[in-house]
Design a protein around this motif. Structure first.
Motif, PDB file in Angstrom:
ATOM      1  N   SER A  63       0.850  -1.183   0.000  1.00 39.46           N
ATOM      2  CA  SER A  63       0.000   0.000   0.000  1.00 39.46           C
ATOM      3  C   SER A  63       0.885   1.233   0.000  1.00 39.46           C
ATOM      4  O   SER A  63       1.845   1.316   0.764  1.00 39.46           O
ATOM      5  CB  SER A  63      -0.898  -0.019   1.240  1.00 39.46           C
ATOM      6  OG  SER A  63      -1.859   1.003   1.151  1.00 39.46           O
ATOM      7  N   CYS A  64       0.587   2.189  -0.855  1.00 41.14           N
ATOM      8  CA  CYS A  64       1.408   3.387  -1.017  1.00 41.14           C
ATOM      9  C   CYS A  64       0.648   4.635  -0.596  1.00 41.14           C
ATOM     10  O   CYS A  64      -0.559   4.743  -0.786  1.00 41.14           O
ATOM     11  CB  CYS A  64       1.828   3.546  -2.475  1.00 41.14           C
ATOM     12  SG  CYS A  64       2.794   2.177  -3.100  1.00 41.14           S
ATOM     13  N   TYR A  65       1.393   5.595  -0.071  1.00 44.73           N
ATOM     14  CA  TYR A  65       0.858   6.891   0.335  1.00 44.73           C
ATOM     15  C   TYR A  65       0.669   7.760  -0.903  1.00 44.73           C
ATOM     16  O   TYR A  65       1.521   7.793  -1.794  1.00 44.73           O
ATOM     17  CB  TYR A  65       1.841   7.558   1.301  1.00 44.73           C
ATOM     18  CG  TYR A  65       1.537   9.004   1.580  1.00 44.73           C
ATOM     19  CD1 TYR A  65       0.639   9.353   2.576  1.00 44.73           C
ATOM     20  CD2 TYR A  65       2.156  10.015   0.852  1.00 44.73           C
ATOM     21  CE1 TYR A  65       0.367  10.687   2.847  1.00 44.73           C
ATOM     22  CE2 TYR A  65       1.878  11.342   1.112  1.00 44.73           C
ATOM     23  CZ  TYR A  65       0.991  11.680   2.105  1.00 44.73           C
ATOM     24  OH  TYR A  65       0.707  12.991   2.362  1.00 44.73           O
ATOM     25  N   MET A  66      -0.460   8.492  -0.962  1.00 42.56           N
ATOM     26  CA  MET A  66      -0.684   9.459  -2.028  1.00 42.56           C
ATOM     27  C   MET A  66      -1.302  10.714  -1.434  1.00 42.56           C
ATOM     28  O   MET A  66      -2.359  10.650  -0.802  1.00 42.56           O
ATOM     29  CB  MET A  66      -1.622   8.902  -3.107  1.00 42.56           C
ATOM     30  CG  MET A  66      -1.815   9.874  -4.263  1.00 42.56           C
ATOM     31  SD  MET A  66      -3.006   9.325  -5.483  1.00 42.56           S
ATOM     32  CE  MET A  66      -4.534   9.775  -4.693  1.00 42.56           C
ATOM     33  N   SER A  67      -0.639  11.838  -1.612  1.00 38.79           N
ATOM     34  CA  SER A  67      -1.185  13.111  -1.161  1.00 38.79           C
ATOM     35  C   SER A  67      -2.367  13.467  -2.046  1.00 38.79           C
ATOM     36  O   SER A  67      -2.287  13.374  -3.271  1.00 38.79           O
ATOM     37  CB  SER A  67      -0.118  14.196  -1.251  1.00 38.79           C
ATOM     38  OG  SER A  67      -0.694  15.460  -1.015  1.00 38.79           O
ATOM     39  N   LEU A  68      -3.466  13.890  -1.431  1.00 40.68           N
ATOM     40  CA  LEU A  68      -4.637  14.274  -2.219  1.00 40.68           C
ATOM     41  C   LEU A  68      -4.401  15.587  -2.960  1.00 40.68           C
ATOM     42  O   LEU A  68      -5.162  15.930  -3.862  1.00 40.68           O
ATOM     43  CB  LEU A  68      -5.870  14.348  -1.331  1.00 40.68           C
ATOM     44  CG  LEU A  68      -6.347  12.991  -0.807  1.00 40.68           C
ATOM     45  CD1 LEU A  68      -7.552  13.154   0.117  1.00 40.68           C
ATOM     46  CD2 LEU A  68      -6.681  12.040  -1.941  1.00 40.68           C
ATOM     47  N   GLU A  69      -3.333  16.311  -2.603  1.00 47.63           N
ATOM     48  CA  GLU A  69      -2.972  17.517  -3.350  1.00 47.63           C
ATOM     49  C   GLU A  69      -2.497  17.158  -4.759  1.00 47.63           C
ATOM     50  O   GLU A  69      -2.553  17.985  -5.664  1.00 47.63           O
ATOM     51  CB  GLU A  69      -1.890  18.296  -2.619  1.00 47.63           C
ATOM     52  CG  GLU A  69      -2.389  18.907  -1.327  1.00 47.63           C
ATOM     53  CD  GLU A  69      -1.305  19.612  -0.546  1.00 47.63           C
ATOM     54  OE1 GLU A  69      -0.212  19.841  -1.098  1.00 47.63           O
ATOM     55  OE2 GLU A  69      -1.557  19.923   0.625  1.00 47.63           O
ATOM     56  N   ASP A  70      -2.021  15.923  -4.958  1.00 43.02           N
ATOM     57  CA  ASP A  70      -1.581  15.456  -6.276  1.00 43.02           C
ATOM     58  C   ASP A  70      -2.741  14.969  -7.135  1.00 43.02           C
ATOM     59  O   ASP A  70      -2.548  14.647  -8.303  1.00 43.02           O
ATOM     60  CB  ASP A  70      -0.594  14.287  -6.132  1.00 43.02           C
ATOM     61  CG  ASP A  70       0.787  14.735  -5.736  1.00 43.02           C
ATOM     62  OD1 ASP A  70       1.030  15.952  -5.689  1.00 43.02           O
ATOM     63  OD2 ASP A  70       1.629  13.867  -5.470  1.00 43.02           O
ATOM     64  N   TYR A  71      -3.923  14.905  -6.580  1.00 41.61           N
ATOM     65  CA  TYR A  71      -5.058  14.315  -7.274  1.00 41.61           C
ATOM     66  C   TYR A  71      -6.052  15.411  -7.648  1.00 41.61           C
ATOM     67  O   TYR A  71      -6.434  16.226  -6.815  1.00 41.61           O
ATOM     68  CB  TYR A  71      -5.736  13.274  -6.378  1.00 41.61           C
ATOM     69  CG  TYR A  71      -6.945  12.631  -7.009  1.00 41.61           C
ATOM     70  CD1 TYR A  71      -6.792  11.708  -8.025  1.00 41.61           C
ATOM     71  CD2 TYR A  71      -8.220  12.973  -6.607  1.00 41.61           C
ATOM     72  CE1 TYR A  71      -7.896  11.122  -8.619  1.00 41.61           C
ATOM     73  CE2 TYR A  71      -9.331  12.397  -7.191  1.00 41.61           C
ATOM     74  CZ  TYR A  71      -9.161  11.474  -8.202  1.00 41.61           C
ATOM     75  OH  TYR A  71     -10.260  10.902  -8.792  1.00 41.61           O
ATOM     76  N   SER A  72      -6.510  15.408  -8.904  1.00 43.18           N
ATOM     77  CA  SER A  72      -7.446  16.453  -9.337  1.00 43.18           C
ATOM     78  C   SER A  72      -8.692  15.881 -10.023  1.00 43.18           C
ATOM     79  O   SER A  72      -9.407  16.609 -10.685  1.00 43.18           O
ATOM     80  CB  SER A  72      -6.743  17.438 -10.275  1.00 43.18           C
ATOM     81  OG  SER A  72      -6.271  16.758 -11.414  1.00 43.18           O
ATOM     82  N   GLY A  73      -8.940  14.597  -9.857  1.00 44.77           N
ATOM     83  CA  GLY A  73     -10.102  13.979 -10.491  1.00 44.77           C
ATOM     84  C   GLY A  73     -11.351  14.077  -9.631  1.00 44.77           C
ATOM     85  O   GLY A  73     -11.444  14.892  -8.710  1.00 44.77           O
ATOM     86  N   LYS A  74     -12.306  13.194  -9.916  1.00 41.40           N
ATOM     87  CA  LYS A  74     -13.553  13.177  -9.142  1.00 41.40           C
ATOM     88  C   LYS A  74     -13.272  12.742  -7.714  1.00 41.40           C
ATOM     89  O   LYS A  74     -12.213  12.194  -7.417  1.00 41.40           O
ATOM     90  CB  LYS A  74     -14.574  12.261  -9.808  1.00 41.40           C
ATOM     91  CG  LYS A  74     -14.180  10.795  -9.834  1.00 41.40           C
ATOM     92  CD  LYS A  74     -15.263   9.949 -10.492  1.00 41.40           C
ATOM     93  CE  LYS A  74     -14.876   8.504 -10.548  1.00 41.40           C
ATOM     94  NZ  LYS A  74     -14.879   7.793  -9.317  1.00 41.40           N
ATOM     95  N   LYS A  75     -14.222  12.989  -6.837  1.00 41.23           N
ATOM     96  CA  LYS A  75     -14.043  12.652  -5.425  1.00 41.23           C
ATOM     97  C   LYS A  75     -13.715  11.169  -5.286  1.00 41.23           C
ATOM     98  O   LYS A  75     -14.403  10.304  -5.813  1.00 41.23           O
ATOM     99  CB  LYS A  75     -15.318  12.985  -4.653  1.00 41.23           C
ATOM    100  CG  LYS A  75     -15.200  12.760  -3.160  1.00 41.23           C
ATOM    101  CD  LYS A  75     -16.434  13.274  -2.457  1.00 41.23           C
ATOM    102  CE  LYS A  75     -16.494  12.825  -1.039  1.00 41.23           C
ATOM    103  NZ  LYS A  75     -15.680  13.518  -0.116  1.00 41.23           N
ATOM    104  N   LEU A  76     -12.634  10.889  -4.572  1.00 40.58           N
ATOM    105  CA  LEU A  76     -12.178   9.512  -4.389  1.00 40.58           C
ATOM    106  C   LEU A  76     -13.015   8.781  -3.355  1.00 40.58           C
ATOM    107  O   LEU A  76     -13.462   9.370  -2.376  1.00 40.58           O
ATOM    108  CB  LEU A  76     -10.725   9.484  -3.899  1.00 40.58           C
ATOM    109  CG  LEU A  76      -9.633   9.636  -4.925  1.00 40.58           C
ATOM    110  CD1 LEU A  76      -8.271   9.535  -4.248  1.00 40.58           C
ATOM    111  CD2 LEU A  76      -9.732   8.612  -6.022  1.00 40.58           C
TER     112      LEU A  76
END
Length: 131
Positions: A63-76
């Protein structure tokens, strides 16, 4: 002029070939022990709002960490599939880090999925930089 980049696996070694007019111009073998830069389709396994992050499973048990600042799509939401790129290896007890900002980099250029292209400062000729 017809150029394309082909990525394949030969004897469990990931290889990349820059093909220009039917001829291989650049051949690269990528180190199998390093996952840095690899691209995966991962599944969101957890969302932690208080640290503005999500955890994305890219392999069974990883499992990997992902900052939501890097994500710009629909609500996860948990269970969503995402295309991610490993941008930081695991360090001691910290999980590896991934981003949805995919980029393919070479010796002289970086191409990003959003269409941005960066040219290395190693290339001094303005004509070559334009090319």
């Amino acid at each position: 002029m017809s150029k394309k980049y082909v990525i394949t696996s030969i004897n469990n070694i990931i290889c990349g070939f820059l093909i220009n007019e039917g001829n291989a111009e650049v051949i690269r073998a990528y180190e199998p022990e390093s996952m840095l830069g690899n691209i995966y389709v991962g599944r969101v396994s957890n969302i932690v709002q208080n640290i503005n992050s999500a955890f994305v499973d890219i392999q069974k048990g990883l499992s990997c960490y992902m900052s939501l600042e890097d994500y710009s799509g629909k609500k996860l939401k948990i269970g969503d599939n995402l295309t991610v790129q490993l941008n930081k290896e695991a360090v001691k007890t910290k999980a590896p880090s991934v981003t949805t900002r995919i980029s393919l980099d070479g010796d002289y250029v970086v191409v990003m999925v959003d269409g941005k292209i960066g040219v290395s400062s190693k290339i001094k000729s303005e004509a070559r930089r334009e090319e």
